[in-house]
Scaffold this motif. Structure first.
Motif, PDB file in Angstrom:
ATOM      1  N   VAL A 137       4.462  -8.508  -1.765  1.00 23.30           N
ATOM      2  CA  VAL A 137       4.974  -8.115  -3.083  1.00 23.30           C
ATOM      3  C   VAL A 137       3.859  -8.182  -4.124  1.00 23.30           C
ATOM      4  N   LEU A 138       3.111  -9.286  -4.132  1.00 23.52           N
ATOM      5  CA  LEU A 138       2.028  -9.421  -5.114  1.00 23.52           C
ATOM      6  C   LEU A 138       0.957  -8.365  -4.892  1.00 23.52           C
ATOM      7  N   ARG A 139       0.660  -8.063  -3.640  1.00 23.25           N
ATOM      8  CA  ARG A 139      -0.328  -7.019  -3.339  1.00 23.25           C
ATOM      9  C   ARG A 139       0.143  -5.667  -3.874  1.00 23.25           C
ATOM     10  N   ARG A 140       1.418  -5.379  -3.709  1.00 20.26           N
ATOM     11  CA  ARG A 140       1.962  -4.127  -4.238  1.00 20.26           C
ATOM     12  C   ARG A 140       1.844  -4.077  -5.756  1.00 20.26           C
ATOM     13  N   TRP A 141       2.148  -5.196  -6.415  1.00 18.66           N
ATOM     14  CA  TRP A 141       2.050  -5.219  -7.877  1.00 18.66           C
ATOM     15  C   TRP A 141       0.619  -5.009  -8.358  1.00 18.66           C
ATOM     16  N   LEU A 142      -0.344  -5.564  -7.630  1.00 23.07           N
ATOM     17  CA  LEU A 142      -1.731  -5.372  -8.027  1.00 23.07           C
ATOM     18  C   LEU A 142      -2.145  -3.910  -7.922  1.00 23.07           C
ATOM     19  N   ARG A 143      -1.505  -3.168  -7.032  1.00 23.38           N
ATOM     20  CA  ARG A 143      -1.849  -1.755  -6.891  1.00 23.38           C
ATOM     21  C   ARG A 143      -1.151  -0.880  -7.930  1.00 23.38           C
ATOM     22  N   GLU A 144      -0.092  -1.375  -8.523  1.00 25.39           N
ATOM     23  CA  GLU A 144       0.645  -0.555  -9.481  1.00 25.39           C
ATOM     24  C   GLU A 144      -0.187  -0.372 -10.740  1.00 25.39           C
ATOM     25  N   GLY A 145      -0.365   0.842 -11.153  1.00 25.59           N
ATOM     26  CA  GLY A 145      -1.228   1.143 -12.300  1.00 25.59           C
ATOM     27  C   GLY A 145      -2.134   2.295 -11.937  1.00 25.59           C
ATOM     28  N   ASP A 146      -3.296   2.323 -12.513  1.00 26.76           N
ATOM     29  CA  ASP A 146      -4.248   3.418 -12.292  1.00 26.76           C
ATOM     30  C   ASP A 146      -5.128   3.113 -11.093  1.00 26.76           C
ATOM     31  N   GLY A 147      -4.671   3.445  -9.896  1.00 26.51           N
ATOM     32  CA  GLY A 147      -5.509   3.284  -8.717  1.00 26.51           C
ATOM     33  C   GLY A 147      -5.354   1.922  -8.088  1.00 26.51           C
ATOM     34  N   PRO A 148      -5.828   1.786  -6.840  1.00 26.39           N
ATOM     35  CA  PRO A 148      -5.711   0.507  -6.133  1.00 26.39           C
ATOM     36  C   PRO A 148      -6.547  -0.574  -6.784  1.00 26.39           C
ATOM     37  N   GLN A 149      -6.015  -1.775  -6.811  1.00 23.53           N
ATOM     38  CA  GLN A 149      -6.692  -2.914  -7.421  1.00 23.53           C
ATOM     39  C   GLN A 149      -7.250  -3.867  -6.377  1.00 23.53           C
ATOM     40  N   VAL A 150      -6.756  -3.775  -5.136  1.00 26.72           N
ATOM     41  CA  VAL A 150      -7.243  -4.634  -4.060  1.00 26.72           C
ATOM     42  C   VAL A 150      -7.472  -3.774  -2.833  1.00 26.72           C
ATOM     43  N   PRO A 151      -8.238  -4.251  -1.854  1.00 27.43           N
ATOM     44  CA  PRO A 151      -8.463  -3.465  -0.643  1.00 27.43           C
ATOM     45  C   PRO A 151      -7.149  -3.105   0.039  1.00 27.43           C
ATOM     46  N   LEU A 152      -7.100  -1.910   0.590  1.00 27.80           N
ATOM     47  CA  LEU A 152      -5.897  -1.468   1.275  1.00 27.80           C
ATOM     48  C   LEU A 152      -5.690  -2.269   2.543  1.00 27.80           C
ATOM     49  N   GLU A 153      -4.426  -2.409   2.935  1.00 30.25           N
ATOM     50  CA  GLU A 153      -4.123  -3.136   4.156  1.00 30.25           C
ATOM     51  C   GLU A 153      -4.570  -2.326   5.364  1.00 30.25           C
ATOM     52  N   ARG A 154      -4.850  -3.019   6.475  1.00 30.10           N
ATOM     53  CA  ARG A 154      -5.231  -2.364   7.707  1.00 30.10           C
ATOM     54  C   ARG A 154      -4.059  -1.537   8.188  1.00 30.10           C
ATOM     55  N   PRO A 155      -4.264  -0.278   8.587  1.00 31.01           N
ATOM     56  CA  PRO A 155      -3.152   0.565   9.038  1.00 31.01           C
ATOM     57  C   PRO A 155      -2.401  -0.079  10.195  1.00 31.01           C
ATOM     58  N   ALA A 156      -1.098   0.138  10.198  1.00 32.76           N
ATOM     59  CA  ALA A 156      -0.271  -0.439  11.259  1.00 32.76           C
ATOM     60  C   ALA A 156      -0.721   0.087  12.615  1.00 32.76           C
ATOM     61  N   GLY A 157      -0.788  -0.811  13.572  1.00 33.23           N
ATOM     62  CA  GLY A 157      -1.169  -0.432  14.916  1.00 33.23           C
ATOM     63  C   GLY A 157      -2.653  -0.406  15.175  1.00 33.23           C
ATOM     64  N   SER A 158      -3.463  -0.570  14.123  1.00 37.13           N
ATOM     65  CA  SER A 158      -4.905  -0.570  14.343  1.00 37.13           C
ATOM     66  C   SER A 158      -5.324  -1.856  15.020  1.00 37.13           C
ATOM     67  N   GLN A 159      -6.411  -1.776  15.771  1.00 41.59           N
ATOM     68  CA  GLN A 159      -6.868  -2.944  16.507  1.00 41.59           C
ATOM     69  C   GLN A 159      -7.513  -3.938  15.575  1.00 41.59           C
TER      70      GLN A 159
END
Length: 719
Positions: A672-694
């Motif tokens: 939830v906090l990660r989502r809130w940090l992204r809300e606004g003008d562009g991502p604010q934190v590194p994106l999460e690793r895609p699901a299923g990636s090694q």
């Protein structure tokens, strides 16, 4: 162009003129203060032995005030920086004596030796001078927005704000009110203790309860919130058979290892890894800017910047003196409150002597002041994300109980701190969204020892047929446990040994003594001589009475043990035994509320779960539990408000969960906090690793490079 330059030059002259007026005013007020103190204090003199005229005495006072002001501006910051390695508690007390020393030097610089003071008097005079000068300067600056901003920058260690064009998106400040449960916050608002929070609720902020994991304590919750994983954190303290050490969440070496494991597991430094600041936390969250962070405090050498957070605050002598004075006042307050509690014979009650008054003073004064100042500085510097922990309530509630006069005072002061941060945000170079949250709550109740006359360790030893202390041996619980152990042993000697499976695991002829650890109302029992997790069948062969003694005790709610036959089982009173795979919220855990079965099932899968996990009883009518350590307000297991913290978010942020859903687990709060940090003008934190990636082992990250050791961490000592 020419008009602009002339206008800019005139503005600079006006600013310089206002600054000069403020300096002269502070100097004049300081001079008058010195004259007044010289008249009131017999050991403080500003005249020669033969006496001086009023004019001469005033000039002497002006000279002393000017010299003291210059020394404070030039020498004090250097002295504080040199003392950064001194513990904060000691530094706060040294502030008085350092300030007094500067005054003695200022008096020594007066021509003809007209200034003199005893060392004790110098400390008092210097403290009053610093407070008066700071109050005067602040009062003058408040009337001038530019001057007020500059003063805030100076007090928080910032020289200028960041260019707002470089960070147009809003920043986010997460303030963790350690140990304040959802119900405690609501009650405090209803009772008028927290007007700032009440105002936010009236303005449309969302108050959302969330449910902790079984381990309802800061180590598990904050690790999950900041780093996205609290896997294999079964309690606040636990024994690891593979390393032979006791892990304790608030020990530097243990915190370092826990953060290392979380970073390796997620491949991510944490939610603060991009332009973030971590203040007063157990873990860094990947932040570059840290103060009073345990994992960074464990480092040695020049790269340890955690203590540098003290400098920004204590570099102002007025702050240092005020905090030191408040610290002394808090120690006195605790002594008075504990004495009153004893005289009134209040129950439940635990001893509050020894070093506790000083520990409480550090948590409620020094830590609060330094963390609040650091957060103010982060906002004025325009940082993207800040996470800060204010531990005052949690510390006091452990010893005074979650509700009462003592904790009410702490909640009032916390609300004022939150209000101050909100006001300073108005002067920041970017808008800020302030989120309040807690990591767990507190459940009241008499200690297990206070209720039954013996500790959990005593009960375990009695159930194993081992010697216990005389005091515990005389209790009813101790006598019953020893009798049950004798009866079970006689019975075991006349029956064949059960294999409990296809292959008998050989157990040592001389079992070692169990390691018994307490984490609030959660207890952990481990047998260190066996490398694997013991099963119920193996425990019964070793100590036939132990599990029955624990499960039948009125102060214990349930046990979790492995089983060769059923995988793992939950044991409770009256012979209840339910396989973990079949656990439901309407079974033996019904009294602990919705989600208890899932929480136990998750912990059962941890590699370092104890041989026997013990959760105390819980009375839903009173909300009480029994802590297995000296706490009358506790958390760490299941039962009551300890597992119901809160999340208070402004309306411009998206709802934490959809309507009708429940927010469960610290890892979910992290998302939830990660989502809130992204809300606004562009991502604010590194994106999460895609699901299923090694998942791979990344190169050494910034968070890991801050850790103090390479290879195995030095084992903690048990206490």
């Amino acid at each position: 162009m020419g008009d602009g330059r002339r206008g800019g030059g005139a503005g600079r002259w006006r600013t310089a003129g206002r600054t000069a007026v403020r300096v002269l005013t502070v100097w004049a007020v300081s001079t008058l203060t010195l004259l007044l103190l010289a008249g009131l204090l017999p050991d403080f003199q500003l005249q020669s032995a033969d006496g001086d005229s009023l004019t001469r005495t005033a000039l002497t006072a002006a000279w002393a005030a000017g010299a003291f002001g210059l020394l404070t501006a030039l020498v004090w910051p250097l002295a504080v920086r040199a003392l950064l390695l001194v513990p904060a508690l000691v530094l706060g007390l040294l502030a008085f004596f350092l300030n007094g020393s500067l005054l003695l030097v200022a008096l020594w610089l007066i021509p003809d030796g007209r200034g003199a003071a005893d060392p004790e008097t110098a400390v008092v005079v210097a403290a009053v001078m610093s407070a008066v000068a700071s109050a005067t300067s602040t009062a003058l600056a408040v009337r001038d927005d530019d001057a007020y901003r500059r003063r805030l920058y100076r007090l928080t260690g910032r020289t200028r704000p960041r260019d707002p064009r470089s960070a147009p998106a809003p920043g986010t400040v997460f303030l963790q009110l350690d140990g304040v449960g959802h119900r405690a916050l609501r009650d405090a608002v209803a009772d008028g203790l927290m007007p700032t929070v009440a105002g936010w609720l009236d303005a449309g902020h969302r108050l959302t309860p969330w449910r902790t994991d079984w381990s309802s304590q800061t180590g598990a919750s904050q690790l999950g919130i900041l780093h996205g994983s609290n896997e294999d954190v079964p309690a606040f303290r636990w024994y690891e058979k593979d390393t032979g050490r006791v892990m304790v969440s608030n020990r530097p070496a243990s915190a370092v290892e826990l953060q290392r494991r979380a970073v390796r597991r997620t491949g991510d430094d944490g939610i603060l890894s991009l332009d973030g600041a971590s203040r007063g936390n157990l873990f860094s969250g990947g932040a570059d800017e840290v103060a009073l962070v345990l994992t960074v405090a464990a480092r040695r050498g020049r790269r340890n910047r955690s203590r540098a957070g003290y400098f920004a605050y204590f570099s102002d002598p007025a702050n240092a003196v005020r905090t030191a004075g408040s610290l002394v006042g808090e120690v006195v307050r605790e002594v008075v409150q504990s004495t009153r509690s004893r005289l009134r014979r209040e129950t439940p009650r635990i001893p509050r002597g020894g070093t506790y008054p000083f520990v409480r003073a550090f948590a409620t004064v020094v830590e609060r002041d330094v963390v609040v100042a650091a957060v103010m500085g982060d906002m004025l510097a325009g940082r993207t994300a800040v996470y800060a922990d204010l531990v005052a309530y949690d510390e006091v509630a452990h010893h005074s109980g979650p509700r009462g006069r003592d904790t009410d005072q702490v909640l009032r002061r916390l609300d004022r701190a939150v209000g101050l941060i909100a006001r300073v945000a108005e002067h920041a170079p970017r808008p800020y969204r302030i989120v309040l949250l807690s990591d767990h709550g507190q459940s009241p109740g008499e200690t297990f020892e206070g209720a039954y006359g013996l500790t959990l360790k005593d009960l375990v030893r009695a159930g194993c047929g081992l010697p216990v202390s005389r005091r515990a041996g005389r209790t009813r619980s101790g006598a019953e446990a020893r009798a049950a152990a004798r009866d079970a042993l006689r019975s075991a000697l006349h029956r064949p040994v059960e294999t409990g499976g296809e292959e008998e695991r050989e157990l040592p002829a001389r079992p070692s003594e169990p390691v018994v650890l307490a984490s609030g109302n959660l207890g952990l029992v481990s047998f260190p001589d066996v490398p694997h997790r013991l099963t119920k069948e193996e425990i019964d062969r070793r100590h036939p009475a132990l599990l029955r003694t624990l499960a039948q005790h009125p102060g214990i709610g349930f046990l979790l043990v492995a089983s060769a036959e059923h995988g793992s089982v939950v044991l409770a009173g009256d012979g209840v035994e339910v396989p973990v795979a079949e656990l439901a919220d309407d079974g033996p855990l019904a009294v602990f509320g919705r989600g208890a079965a899932d929480a136990v099932r998750r912990t059962d899968g941890f590699p370092h779960v104890a041989d026997i996990m013990v959760n105390s009883m819980y009375d839903p009518a009173t909300g009480t539990v029994h802590a297995f350590e000296e706490q009358i307000g506790s958390h760490g297991g299941l039962g009551g408000e300890q597992a119901r913290p809160f999340l208070l978010s402004p309306p411009e942020l998206s709802p934490p969960v959809a309507e009708g859903e429940e927010l469960v687990g610290a890892e979910r709060v992290h998302r939830v906090l990660r989502r809130w940090l992204r809300e606004g003008d562009g991502p604010q934190v590194p994106l999460e690793r895609p699901a299923g990636s090694q998942e791979i082992s990344p190169p050494q990250t910034e968070a890991e490079s801050l850790l103090p050791v390479e290879g195995p961490v030095v084992p903690d000592k048990n206490h």
